[in-house]
Enzyme design. Structure first.
Site, PDB file in Angstrom:
ATOM      1  N   ASP A 162       0.805  -1.224   0.000  1.00 59.45           N
ATOM      2  CA  ASP A 162       0.000   0.000   0.000  1.00 59.45           C
ATOM      3  C   ASP A 162       0.840   1.278   0.000  1.00 59.45           C
ATOM      4  O   ASP A 162       0.296   2.370  -0.012  1.00 59.45           O
ATOM      5  CB  ASP A 162      -0.944   0.010   1.202  1.00 59.45           C
ATOM      6  CG  ASP A 162      -0.197   0.125   2.523  1.00 59.45           C
ATOM      7  OD1 ASP A 162       1.054   0.063   2.518  1.00 59.45           O
ATOM      8  OD2 ASP A 162      -0.853   0.269   3.561  1.00 59.45           O
TER       9      ASP A 162
ATOM     10  N   TYR B 126      10.548   4.450   1.338  1.00 57.55           N
ATOM     11  CA  TYR B 126      11.420   3.492   2.028  1.00 57.55           C
ATOM     12  C   TYR B 126      12.884   3.615   1.606  1.00 57.55           C
ATOM     13  O   TYR B 126      13.770   3.111   2.303  1.00 57.55           O
ATOM     14  CB  TYR B 126      10.930   2.057   1.806  1.00 57.55           C
ATOM     15  CG  TYR B 126       9.836   1.683   2.786  1.00 57.55           C
ATOM     16  CD1 TYR B 126      10.158   1.172   4.041  1.00 57.55           C
ATOM     17  CD2 TYR B 126       8.503   1.863   2.486  1.00 57.55           C
ATOM     18  CE1 TYR B 126       9.181   0.839   4.956  1.00 57.55           C
ATOM     19  CE2 TYR B 126       7.509   1.535   3.395  1.00 57.55           C
ATOM     20  CZ  TYR B 126       7.850   1.025   4.634  1.00 57.55           C
ATOM     21  OH  TYR B 126       6.882   0.708   5.544  1.00 57.55           O
TER      22      TYR B 126
ATOM     23  N   ARG C  16       9.456   1.989  16.510  1.00 55.19           N
ATOM     24  CA  ARG C  16       8.128   2.056  15.886  1.00 55.19           C
ATOM     25  C   ARG C  16       7.194   0.959  16.448  1.00 55.19           C
ATOM     26  O   ARG C  16       6.015   1.201  16.650  1.00 55.19           O
ATOM     27  CB  ARG C  16       8.283   1.917  14.364  1.00 55.19           C
ATOM     28  CG  ARG C  16       6.982   1.923  13.582  1.00 55.19           C
ATOM     29  CD  ARG C  16       6.243   3.239  13.664  1.00 55.19           C
ATOM     30  NE  ARG C  16       4.906   3.121  13.095  1.00 55.19           N
ATOM     31  CZ  ARG C  16       3.870   3.902  13.400  1.00 55.19           C
ATOM     32  NH1 ARG C  16       4.012   4.898  14.250  1.00 55.19           N
ATOM     33  NH2 ARG C  16       2.704   3.711  12.841  1.00 55.19           N
TER      34      ARG C  16
END
Ligand code: NAD
Ligand code: G6P
Ligand code: MN
Length: 448
Positions: free
Chosen positions: A173, A271, A291
């Site tokens: 996504d 990324y 995270r």
């Protein structure tokens, strides 16, 4: 669209934090894809039960015609389904936390899908996803698996190699999320107002062309903006909507500007920051709070608290769950397969010439046209030396991980870690590897 045959879906990883948002999204798209049955499958009964009990109430209230089943039994889950929507996280957040923290001990970025963390996660995911494929092939051989379990690049290479004929399509996504931002930057209503060309590996790619439906080139305006502001939208710059997006993601969208200037001809996937600026990301990291901690304290708590509230009150009429509309690309893919819509979308597929001057067996992310026969790749031509060099290094990491898993090879996994752009040398690679082996005893094959 009224004569579309209703579909039966199993959500694998029913206990995922994304499940309620995806269910709400599926309900919103029933005009495109009517549903007759939804099943949840997970290997953690207690975790899934909390999500399933809430979703059962929600479905009864909003779509009583849909049969709902929640189970940990593969036969019950995988029998009579058209689609397996797979989002499992083998080892759950407890292991994501280790993937992120172990490399940090050695001065290396710790990330869910990139570098040593992604390699560790890959070594756990391969077996889990292959098991799902085998269940699907046994109980519903004509079904399609839409897989977004991470790390998608390694999972895709593993399924290509170990289950070459399986009906699995791997999707991500992140390009969709970035294209939402591009649409906003361009002042367009929807990402569907433009058509893109793109190439790369998963979490490792570049847009090369973006045009509206009249053929007007939108790249110059976008490149100009992204080189200045990254993918931070004009609204966010004006500080209007930033409370919706967590600070760590805002940093990622901003950092894209430093990646974009490295190649002014293209626009990058976010990324890539972990590969081009890994020291910056390492310097920003808190070794005690990564995270995974953020997600456990935030998304996971919110989702499970809301599930438990729905169950306690016996109703979901006033639920705070909202449809994860950005996940509607999953419906785009499913409808293309079920009803032959010829949707054009980015998928992770075997290269096979789509990128002319790149390994034909690599799993690449490129635009495809999807029909009821599956995806057909759209040729992206030759790519420049800069990207080709980076991709060859990264695809070799991914292939070595799969070989290491298959052969139980310590040496190959050590090579994979050493080759990763985030790891400074073979000695550090070995230290990280030995720590990861200890942490992943329950999940990895034994390495010799
Ligand atoms: P989560 O831990 O909340 O949910 C994962 C679920 O999978 C858990 O309930 C767990 O019990 C279950 N599970 C683990 N191993 C299993 C197995 N072998 N068989 C059946 N069930 C199993 O995780 P999450 O944050 O909701 O993410 C789910 C997955 O989706 C992750 O892999 C994540 O990386 C991925 N994801 C991918 C994309 C993408 O772009 N491809 C986007 C978002 C999330
Ligand atoms: C994006 C990526 C996914 C990844 C997720 C992590 O959506 O495409 O592959 O899993 O980000 O998000 P999180 O909020 O879990 O850090
Ligand atoms: Mn992704």
């Amino acid at each position: 669209m009224n004569n579309r045959k209703p579909v039966s879906i199993v959500v694998a990883g029913g206990g995922s934090t994304f499940t309620p948002g995806i269910i709400m999204m599926l309900l919103n798209h029933q005009d495109r894809m009517p549903i007759r049955q939804i099943k949840f499958y997970d290997n953690d009964y207690d975790r899934q039960k909390q999500v399933a009990d809430a979703c059962e109430i929600l479905l009864k209230e909003r779509a009583p015609e849909i049969t709902f089943v929640s189970t940990t039994d593969p036969e019950t889950a995988f029998t009579d389904v058209d689609f397996v929507m797979a989002h499992i996280r083998v080892g759950k957040y407890a292991m994501r936390e280790k993937d992120e923290k172990i490399p940090l001990k050695y001065g290396v970025v710790g990330q869910e899908t990139c570098g040593p963390g992604g390699i560790a996660y890959g070594m756990r995911s391969i077996g889990g996803v292959i098991e799902l494929i085998d269940f699907m092939e046994k109980y519903s051989p004509d079904a399609w698996m839409l897989n977004y379990s991470n790390p998608a690049a390694i999972v895709a290479e593993a399924t290509r190699k170990l289950r070459p004929n399986s009906r699995i399509i791997n999707i991500c996504d992140m390009p969709v999320g970035i294209e939402y931002r591009m649409a906003e930057i361009l002042g367009l209503e929807s990402r569907k107002d433009f058509v893109v060309r793109y190439y790369g590996l998963n979490h490792f790619g570049w847009w090369t062309d973006i045009r509206d439906h009249d053929g007007n080139d939108l790249m110059p305006q976008l490149k100009d903006y992204v080189q200045k502001h990254g993918y931070v939208t004009p609204n966010e710059l004006a500080n209007k909507h930033s409370e919706d997006v967590e600070a760590s993601w805002m940093h990622t969208f901003e950092k894209a500007k430093e990646v974009a200037v490295l190649d002014p001809d293209t626009l990058p996937n976010t990324y890539l920051k972990y590969y081009f600026y890994s020291q910056d990301e390492f310097a920003l990291a808190d070794p005690d709070y990564t995270r995974a901690n953020e997600v456990m304290d935030h998304r996971e708590k919110i989702v499970f608290t809301e599930c438990n509230r729905i169950v306690a009150e016996g109703t979901a009429v006033d639920t705070t769950f909202t449809a994860d509309d950005h996940a509607s690309y999953i419906v785009d893919l499913a409808t293309a397969l079920a009803y032959n819509t010829h949707e054009r979308m980015l998928l992770i597929v075997e290269n096979d010439g789509a990128i002319e001057n790149f390994d034909s067996t690599a799993m690449v992310e490129v635009p495809c046209i999807v029909t009821s026969n599956g995806p057909e790749r759209i040729c992206q031509g030759k790519i420049p030396q800069f990207q080709k060099g980076m991709m060859e290094q990264q695809v070799s990491v991914e292939k070595l991980v799969v070989e290491a898993w298959e052969e139980g090879s310590y040496q190959k996994l050590w090579q994979a870690l050493t080759l990763s752009k985030m790891v400074p040398n073979g000695r550090v690679a070995k230290q990280i590897l030995d720590d990861l082996i200890e942490a992943n005893k329950e999940y990895w094959p034994e390495l010799r």
